[in-house]
Design an enzyme around this catalytic site. Structure first.
Site, PDB file in Angstrom:
ATOM      1  N   GLU A   1      -3.815   2.076  -7.178  1.00 34.60           N
ATOM      2  CA  GLU A   1      -4.136   3.188  -6.202  1.00 34.60           C
ATOM      3  C   GLU A   1      -3.219   4.433  -6.304  1.00 34.60           C
ATOM      4  O   GLU A   1      -2.231   4.428  -5.855  1.00 34.60           O
ATOM      5  CB  GLU A   1      -3.919   2.628  -4.593  1.00 34.60           C
ATOM      6  CG  GLU A   1      -4.850   1.520  -4.326  1.00 34.60           C
ATOM      7  CD  GLU A   1      -5.344   1.729  -2.797  1.00 34.60           C
ATOM      8  OE1 GLU A   1      -6.534   1.513  -2.585  1.00 34.60           O
ATOM      9  OE2 GLU A   1      -4.516   1.446  -2.068  1.00 34.60           O
TER      10      GLU A   1
ATOM     11  N   HIS B   1       0.991  -1.271   0.051  1.00 38.35           N
ATOM     12  CA  HIS B   1      -0.185  -0.045   0.169  1.00 38.35           C
ATOM     13  C   HIS B   1       0.862   1.227   0.010  1.00 38.35           C
ATOM     14  O   HIS B   1       2.004   1.313   0.609  1.00 38.35           O
ATOM     15  CB  HIS B   1      -0.827  -0.048   1.056  1.00 38.35           C
ATOM     16  CG  HIS B   1      -1.884   1.089   1.240  1.00 38.35           C
ATOM     17  ND1 HIS B   1      -1.672   2.386   1.515  1.00 38.35           N
ATOM     18  CD2 HIS B   1      -3.100   0.795   0.764  1.00 38.35           C
ATOM     19  CE1 HIS B   1      -2.856   2.955   1.493  1.00 38.35           C
ATOM     20  NE2 HIS B   1      -3.739   2.263   0.869  1.00 38.35           N
TER      21      HIS B   1
HETATM   22  P1  PGA Z   1      -9.473   5.881   0.389  1.00 41.87           P
HETATM   23  O1  PGA Z   1      -8.174   5.097   0.792  1.00 41.87           O
HETATM   24  O2  PGA Z   1     -10.384   5.063  -0.026  1.00 41.87           O
HETATM   25  O3  PGA Z   1      -9.551   6.513   1.812  1.00 41.87           O
HETATM   26  O4  PGA Z   1      -9.047   6.884  -0.425  1.00 41.87           O
HETATM   27  C1  PGA Z   1      -8.042   3.715  -0.324  1.00 41.87           C
HETATM   28  C2  PGA Z   1      -7.150   3.176   0.222  1.00 41.87           C
HETATM   29  O5  PGA Z   1      -5.929   3.643   0.808  1.00 41.87           O
HETATM   30  O6  PGA Z   1      -6.961   1.858   0.109  1.00 41.87           O
END
Ligand code: PGA
Length: 233
Positions: free
Chosen positions: A154, A94
């Site tokens: 992401e 992540h």
């Molecule tokens: P968020 O986070 O939906 O708060 O933008 C997504 C993530 O970090 O997986």
């Protein structure tokens, strides 16, 4: 309807009382046939949350891991411990692990190799096409038919900011990744999108081509928003 994944990443956002209350609220979510729903509590509470969600349709996964087996690694969490608690999958790489805990691409890729050769499945997060180690995946993924590996796009700028990537942008990246997966005969690997997903945008995102699900942070910690996302498709 294709199979879709909704994964809630609770990060370090909730204390124990709130984590338990949320788990008790989501326990009764009955999933649609094509939906796979997972939540990732902080590792401190995994044991409690697994017990609450044991008989439910919602799986509990881990946010991260450090090593494969037990050893002298102060503060660490290993795959064997997660497995012992009934966890079958972990998130890895992540962007908050990379930026706030200084995990390098090399460390993340080493951990990817470790988990691909373990009993656990993995959701590998990337914020650019270049971050995906296609060769490593190809060399370590034995069976492309199961869900051993899931990828999650992401974009860092969209995480927790309320700024969701446009559908065009998501489709562009997902299609590029999918095409490379096809070139490597890895086309069954699902690709999730994450970054400010909420009940208002989840339907459009989940309906996009080459999007197999969403990884949700903030909205997954609020029961009404999580239900809104689940019920949007
Ligand atoms: P968020 O986070 O939906 O708060 O933008 C997504 C993530 O970090 O997986």
């Amino acid at each position: 309807m294709k199979n879709l994944h909704i994964v809630g990443n609770w990060k370090m956002s909730l204390n124990k009382e709130d984590s338990i209350a949320l788990a008790n609220n989501i326990k009764s979510i009955s999933k649609k046939e094509y939906l796979n729903i997972e939540v990732a509590p902080t590792s401190l509470y995994i044991d409690s949350i697994v017990k609450i969600l044991k008989e439910s349709d919602v799986n509990v996964i881990s946010q991260n891991f450090d090593y494969k087996t037990l050893g002298s690694y102060t503060g660490g969490v290993c795959l064997d411990q997660l497995k012992e608690m009934g966890v079958t999958k972990t998130i890895l790489g992540h962007s908050e692990r990379r930026s706030k805990f200084n995990e390098s691409d090399e460390q993340v890729n080493n951990k990817l190799e470790t988990v691909l050769n373990s009993d656990l499945d993995v959701i590998f997060c990337f914020d650019s096409y270049e971050q995906i180690p296609f060769e490593l995946i190809k060399n370590n993924l034995q069976d492309n038919d199961n869900l051993k590996l899931t990828l999650a796009y992401e974009p860092t700028w969209a995480i927790g900011t309320g700024e969701t990537a446009s559908i065009d942008h998501i489709e562009e990246i997902h299609t590029k990744v999918k095409n490379t997966l096809i070139d490597h005969s890895l086309e069954n690997i699902p690709i999730l999108y994450g970054g400010s997903v909420n009940p208002s945008n989840s339907k459009d995102i989940l309906s996009s081509g080459n999007v197999d699900g969403v990884l949700v942070g903030g909205a997954s910690t609020k029961i009404d928003q999580l239900l809104g996302i689940v019920n949007s498709i």
